[in-house]
Design an enzyme around this catalytic site. Sequence first.
Site, mmCIF file in Angstrom:
data_model
loop_
_atom_site.group_PDB
_atom_site.id
_atom_site.type_symbol
_atom_site.label_atom_id
_atom_site.label_comp_id
_atom_site.label_asym_id
_atom_site.label_seq_id
_atom_site.Cartn_x
_atom_site.Cartn_y
_atom_site.Cartn_z
ATOM 1 C CE LYS A 1 -74.417 -6.322 5.024
ATOM 2 N NZ LYS A 1 -73.310 -4.628 4.015
ATOM 3 C CG ASP B 1 -70.581 -7.043 6.812
ATOM 4 O OD1 ASP B 1 -69.880 -5.699 7.542
ATOM 5 O OD2 ASP B 1 -71.104 -7.282 5.202
#
Length: 310
Positions: free
Chosen positions: A10, A134
Amino acid sequence: MQVTLPSFAKLNLDLRVFHKRADGFHEIRTIFQTISLQDTLEIEFDFAKRTQIDISSSIDIADNLVVRSAKLVLDELRIKAWVRFALSKRIPMGAGLGGGSSNAAAVLIALPALAGRQIPYAAQVRFAESLGSDIPFFLHGGTALAFGRGTELYPLPDLPSHHVLVVSTGVHVSTAEAYRALDRDITNALTSQHESPILREFQTLAWSLESAHLEQLPLKNDFEEVVFKTHPELAALVRKLRRLGARPALMTGSGSAVFGVFPSAQLAQAAALAFPKAKTYWVRFVSRRRYRSLWRKALGPAAGASCFAR
């Protein structure tokens, strides 16, 4: 059963850090985006009389989130199984790209499906939050707003599949030290006089993301302010990406990887030649729809029992 799964990285397209909360975490606002840079996780699963979890990895990992995730899933399902993981790492570690978090989410998604069971979504998110801030994002992928400590998520419309260069520096940046260096006060007031301009700017940015081009938006990473003082070489890489045509060019997370978004494949390809080949990754944005599609394909017949079947 045996499957081979993608585990995507990401980027933080924007990251704002507010106050330190009473629980010790910082209040943040960020925009997450999955990219095509990926690890590969092979899983073999079979029911057994006693649980055994084995893992082999291309890189030694002291605190392996894959094993911890598997234990949580098996305990929740109240089953015993022999599980073998083979993890091939391509996402640089400690770079702000979420590789370990993505690996953990892959297990939370895949293992119940391989067992032919479903874990309630609330429990799945609870496990993800307990393992890392996350990780909940990687249960969904695509483009998303994250609030709180990064675990409160809201979907944003998928962005076009931009061309991106990610440059891994190998520099170690301590996330804890980066937060301390920001010196945000402990407070319960999110919109204090000092912080409200940051909040208003982020709110405007989020509303503009769908209609405006990325190069027109004031994307920002608050960690750059303190990390670049300690590691000026990272600031130099961001400036170099901008000179080569990247808009935006930023650090992701608390570092140390940096990235640049390019308007064309030709510009991205030409810019890649200016950086060390072994540390440079030419990737694309991965939309939420694409993310789910690739996962369903990888899981095969087991996909019907995955969280993506909901």
